[in-house]
Scaffold this motif. Structure first.
Motif, PDB file in Angstrom:
ATOM      1  N   LEU A   1     -11.117  -0.167  19.467  1.00  0.00           N
ATOM      2  CA  LEU A   1     -12.402   0.135  18.811  1.00  0.00           C
ATOM      3  C   LEU A   1     -13.562  -0.030  19.794  1.00  0.00           C
ATOM      4  CD1 LEU A   1     -11.807  -1.554  15.314  1.00  0.00           C
ATOM      5  CD2 LEU A   1     -11.797   0.904  15.819  1.00  0.00           C
TER       6      LEU A   1
ATOM      7  N   LEU B   1     -19.094  -9.011   3.951  1.00  0.00           N
ATOM      8  CA  LEU B   1     -17.857  -8.875   3.169  1.00  0.00           C
ATOM      9  C   LEU B   1     -17.949  -7.697   2.202  1.00  0.00           C
ATOM     10  CD1 LEU B   1     -17.018 -12.620   2.349  1.00  0.00           C
ATOM     11  CD2 LEU B   1     -15.688 -11.091   3.799  1.00  0.00           C
TER      12      LEU B   1
ATOM     13  N   GLU C   1     -10.082   3.074   2.396  1.00  0.00           N
ATOM     14  CA  GLU C   1     -10.033   1.615   2.516  1.00  0.00           C
ATOM     15  C   GLU C   1      -9.833   1.198   3.972  1.00  0.00           C
ATOM     16  OE1 GLU C   1      -7.985  -1.684  -0.219  1.00  0.00           O
ATOM     17  OE2 GLU C   1      -6.706  -1.080   1.457  1.00  0.00           O
ATOM     18  N   LEU C   2      -8.961   1.919   4.655  1.00  0.00           N
ATOM     19  CA  LEU C   2      -8.721   1.613   6.066  1.00  0.00           C
ATOM     20  C   LEU C   2     -10.004   1.814   6.877  1.00  0.00           C
ATOM     21  CD1 LEU C   2      -6.292   0.653   7.631  1.00  0.00           C
ATOM     22  CD2 LEU C   2      -5.478   3.009   7.765  1.00  0.00           C
ATOM     23  N   GLU C   3     -10.727   2.879   6.597  1.00  0.00           N
ATOM     24  CA  GLU C   3     -12.021   3.106   7.268  1.00  0.00           C
ATOM     25  C   GLU C   3     -12.961   1.931   7.021  1.00  0.00           C
ATOM     26  OE1 GLU C   3     -13.230   5.460   9.424  1.00  0.00           O
ATOM     27  OE2 GLU C   3     -11.087   5.895   9.455  1.00  0.00           O
TER      28      GLU C   3
ATOM     29  N   PHE D   1     -15.619  -3.070   8.931  1.00  0.00           N
ATOM     30  CA  PHE D   1     -15.783  -4.524   8.862  1.00  0.00           C
ATOM     31  C   PHE D   1     -15.436  -5.161  10.210  1.00  0.00           C
ATOM     32  CE2 PHE D   1     -13.655  -8.643   8.045  1.00  0.00           C
ATOM     33  CZ  PHE D   1     -14.698  -9.354   7.461  1.00  0.00           C
ATOM     34  N   ILE D   2     -14.321  -4.737  10.813  1.00  0.00           N
ATOM     35  CA  ILE D   2     -13.900  -5.305  12.102  1.00  0.00           C
ATOM     36  C   ILE D   2     -14.981  -5.042  13.164  1.00  0.00           C
ATOM     37  CG2 ILE D   2     -12.192  -5.088  13.973  1.00  0.00           C
ATOM     38  CD1 ILE D   2     -10.083  -4.499  11.759  1.00  0.00           C
ATOM     39  N   ILE D   3     -15.558  -3.852  13.127  1.00  0.00           N
ATOM     40  CA  ILE D   3     -16.620  -3.515  14.076  1.00  0.00           C
ATOM     41  C   ILE D   3     -17.866  -4.373  13.822  1.00  0.00           C
ATOM     42  CG2 ILE D   3     -18.263  -1.665  14.660  1.00  0.00           C
ATOM     43  CD1 ILE D   3     -15.824   0.285  14.220  1.00  0.00           C
TER      44      ILE D   3
ATOM     45  N   LEU E   1     -17.987  -7.310  12.653  1.00  0.00           N
ATOM     46  CA  LEU E   1     -17.741  -8.696  13.080  1.00  0.00           C
ATOM     47  C   LEU E   1     -18.116  -8.925  14.542  1.00  0.00           C
ATOM     48  CD1 LEU E   1     -14.307  -9.650  11.464  1.00  0.00           C
ATOM     49  CD2 LEU E   1     -16.596 -10.260  10.665  1.00  0.00           C
ATOM     50  N   ASP E   2     -18.088  -7.872  15.356  1.00  0.00           N
ATOM     51  CA  ASP E   2     -18.451  -8.022  16.769  1.00  0.00           C
ATOM     52  C   ASP E   2     -19.825  -8.686  16.916  1.00  0.00           C
ATOM     53  OD1 ASP E   2     -16.494  -7.398  18.580  1.00  0.00           O
ATOM     54  OD2 ASP E   2     -17.187  -5.378  19.012  1.00  0.00           O
TER      55      ASP E   2
ATOM     56  N   LEU F   1      -6.222   5.200   0.334  1.00  0.00           N
ATOM     57  CA  LEU F   1      -5.796   4.375   1.473  1.00  0.00           C
ATOM     58  C   LEU F   1      -6.669   4.626   2.693  1.00  0.00           C
ATOM     59  CD1 LEU F   1      -1.951   4.286   1.780  1.00  0.00           C
ATOM     60  CD2 LEU F   1      -3.557   2.492   1.153  1.00  0.00           C
TER      61      LEU F   1
ATOM     62  N   LYS G   1       0.799  -1.208   0.000  1.00  0.00           N
ATOM     63  CA  LYS G   1       0.000   0.000   0.000  1.00  0.00           C
ATOM     64  C   LYS G   1       0.845   1.278   0.000  1.00  0.00           C
ATOM     65  CE  LYS G   1      -3.862  -2.224   0.136  1.00  0.00           C
ATOM     66  NZ  LYS G   1      -4.862  -2.137  -0.918  1.00  0.00           N
TER      67      LYS G   1
ATOM     68  N   ILE H   1     -12.180  -1.139   6.375  1.00  0.00           N
ATOM     69  CA  ILE H   1     -11.731  -2.326   7.122  1.00  0.00           C
ATOM     70  C   ILE H   1     -12.089  -2.176   8.609  1.00  0.00           C
ATOM     71  CG2 ILE H   1      -9.751  -3.751   7.798  1.00  0.00           C
ATOM     72  CD1 ILE H   1      -8.417  -2.905   5.118  1.00  0.00           C
ATOM     73  N   PHE H   2     -11.919  -0.989   9.158  1.00  0.00           N
ATOM     74  CA  PHE H   2     -12.337  -0.789  10.558  1.00  0.00           C
ATOM     75  C   PHE H   2     -13.843  -1.055  10.697  1.00  0.00           C
ATOM     76  CE2 PHE H   2      -8.678   2.457  11.109  1.00  0.00           C
ATOM     77  CZ  PHE H   2      -7.838   1.472  11.579  1.00  0.00           C
TER      78      PHE H   2
ATOM     79  N   GLU I   1      -2.102  -5.837   4.367  1.00  0.00           N
ATOM     80  CA  GLU I   1      -1.386  -5.012   3.391  1.00  0.00           C
ATOM     81  C   GLU I   1      -0.927  -3.688   3.990  1.00  0.00           C
ATOM     82  OE1 GLU I   1      -3.918  -4.815  -0.029  1.00  0.00           O
ATOM     83  OE2 GLU I   1      -3.042  -6.627  -0.878  1.00  0.00           O
ATOM     84  N   TYR I   2      -1.377  -3.420   5.204  1.00  0.00           N
ATOM     85  CA  TYR I   2      -0.953  -2.197   5.886  1.00  0.00           C
ATOM     86  C   TYR I   2       0.200  -2.442   6.855  1.00  0.00           C
ATOM     87  CZ  TYR I   2      -4.946   0.063   3.799  1.00  0.00           C
ATOM     88  OH  TYR I   2      -5.816   0.596   2.885  1.00  0.00           O
TER      89      TYR I   2
ATOM     90  N   VAL J   1     -11.287  -8.573  -2.292  1.00  0.00           N
ATOM     91  CA  VAL J   1     -11.173  -9.295  -1.013  1.00  0.00           C
ATOM     92  C   VAL J   1     -12.474 -10.038  -0.721  1.00  0.00           C
ATOM     93  CG1 VAL J   1     -10.880  -9.032   1.484  1.00  0.00           C
ATOM     94  CG2 VAL J   1      -9.458  -7.702  -0.092  1.00  0.00           C
TER      95      VAL J   1
ATOM     96  N   LEU K   1     -15.905  -4.588   2.466  1.00  0.00           N
ATOM     97  CA  LEU K   1     -14.500  -4.569   2.035  1.00  0.00           C
ATOM     98  C   LEU K   1     -14.425  -4.355   0.521  1.00  0.00           C
ATOM     99  CD1 LEU K   1     -13.451  -7.670   4.144  1.00  0.00           C
ATOM    100  CD2 LEU K   1     -12.862  -5.285   4.641  1.00  0.00           C
TER     101      LEU K   1
ATOM    102  N   TRP L   1     -10.504 -15.043  17.884  1.00  0.00           N
ATOM    103  CA  TRP L   1     -11.051 -15.108  16.521  1.00  0.00           C
ATOM    104  C   TRP L   1     -11.039 -13.730  15.873  1.00  0.00           C
ATOM    105  CZ3 TRP L   1     -15.683 -12.569  15.126  1.00  0.00           C
ATOM    106  CH2 TRP L   1     -16.072 -12.776  13.794  1.00  0.00           C
ATOM    107  N   HIS L   2     -11.456 -12.730  16.624  1.00  0.00           N
ATOM    108  CA  HIS L   2     -11.594 -11.382  16.083  1.00  0.00           C
ATOM    109  C   HIS L   2     -10.249 -10.841  15.601  1.00  0.00           C
ATOM    110  CE1 HIS L   2     -14.145  -7.464  16.735  1.00  0.00           C
ATOM    111  NE2 HIS L   2     -13.945  -7.731  15.474  1.00  0.00           N
TER     112      HIS L   2
ATOM    113  N   PRO M   1     -17.905  -6.337  23.658  1.00  0.00           N
ATOM    114  CA  PRO M   1     -18.142  -6.248  22.209  1.00  0.00           C
ATOM    115  C   PRO M   1     -19.159  -5.130  21.961  1.00  0.00           C
ATOM    116  CG  PRO M   1     -18.281  -8.537  22.958  1.00  0.00           C
ATOM    117  CD  PRO M   1     -18.230  -7.666  24.192  1.00  0.00           C
ATOM    118  N   ILE M   2     -18.996  -4.441  20.834  1.00  0.00           N
ATOM    119  CA  ILE M   2     -19.889  -3.314  20.530  1.00  0.00           C
ATOM    120  C   ILE M   2     -21.329  -3.811  20.444  1.00  0.00           C
ATOM    121  CG2 ILE M   2     -20.441  -1.529  18.814  1.00  0.00           C
ATOM    122  CD1 ILE M   2     -17.349  -1.734  18.078  1.00  0.00           C
TER     123      ILE M   2
END
Lengths: 207, 207
Positions: free
Chosen positions: B155, A116, A18-20, A25-27, A29-30, A15, A7, A22-23, B66-67, A123, A119, B55-56, B41-42
């Motif tokens: 987060l 997904l 994209e990072l936003e 997505f991570i949130i 997943l909770d 960038l 990257k 991914i964050f 990639e970062y 991906v 993202l 897992w998370h 978790p949120i």
């Protein structure tokens, strides 16, 4: 597999977006931590959730890999198992004995695609393809991953008075029939678990 | 990495005992689902446990790879993160702001060795070495894995009113100081999270 930090040359604005994503997505997943399954972890008075289950099957896959019937790529298997339940964020968990209908699978696939979809398209597609391969169960990796996915709930029932089988009125014969798919991934593991099941049934686990 | 099913030629008695040991290990792992962390978790009104956290972080590691500042072997990183908290089965979870003492680390290592001790010595040693590498944080894989381990709790606090920081009396400066290690694994991720933190603090997250 080594990933170069590719990257570095990208324009900063792209960038950051994209990072936003991914964050985000991570949130998102909770939410899988709030999806309750039908069995209880051994020793705990609550139902298991699909996130901790996903971790557990990854660990089981690593430790049982030498018992796979065929050579497997354990790193692909782990990725399959890490993502295999993400669609349940929208679809919820359905006990395996009634989950294998086109409707349940379509709901899980739609959920997976929605999550997904947070993202980048490339991906997302990679992991949708991995999930479809898992669900089809036709590759060595998928056969093994699907076998492994059965092991913790079976151990939970064996060590937890058959709780979820009783609560969901699953007969001994259905338990044996459905879980016999374990032998498609590992006949050694199924041989051992089948004899444990028959022994437990003969001692009245489900009566 | 492909693993051949090498167990086919082993004497059956040895195989069965090893398989029993692995089942015992899988059952023991259930206890990590009962180890409660300090964040929630949120969206959930309960504390997170170390199994679902494991897992998370694996999922976060995959999507942010990639970062990474340096090339990383994502498959090794995932294995590190899958096992990084197993020692907490015996040691319990300690908030990172007070966890980095020789005593806490010794307890976690002893726990890890006890749980992995249920497996063969070679397998146990492989994962003890991976944990020691993670803890030392001196390889590119470990630096990245340790960065990723910080992201979900950060987060959780950003999206959960700074709950665990307030409950544990962690100041803004300590949050910034401790989490700045994220930049050792990914300066792009830290740049983004640092500005989110400063913005949230300026809006009164911890006041």
């Amino acid at each position: 597999m080594t990933f170069i930090a590719v990257k570095a040359g990208f324009p900063r604005g792209i960038l950051l977006q994209e990072l936003e994503d991914i964050f985000g997505f991570i949130i998102e997943l909770d939410k899988l931590k709030g999806v309750l399954r039908k069995t209880r972890p051994i020793g705990l008075q609550r139902y298991e959730n699909s996130a901790e289950h996903s971790w557990h099957v990854c660990m089981a896959a690593i430790m049982l890999r030498e018992y796979a019937n065929e050579p497997v790529d354990i790193d692909r298997v782990i990725k399959m198992l890490l993502i295999h339940d993400i669609g349940e964020i929208d679809a919820g968990d359905t006990i395996v004995y009634s989950a294998e209908t086109p409707q349940v699978k379509a709901e899980e696939e739609a959920g997976l695609r929605r999550v997904l979809g947070l993202l980048s398209e490339a991906v997302a597609q990679e992991y949708i393809d991995l999930w479809l391969e898992f669900e089809a169960g036709e590759s060595a990796d998928a056969r093994y991953a699907k076998s492994i996915d059965r092991i913790p709930p079976l151990l939970h029932n064996l060590h937890g008075d058959g709780l979820s089988w009783k609560e969901n009125a699953i007969s001994e014969q259905r338990v044996l029939n459905l879980n016999s798919r374990i032998k498609d991934g590992s006949s050694a593991v199924w041989d051992s678990l089948e004899s444990k099941l028959k022994d437990a049934f003969s001692k009245g686990l489900l009566s």
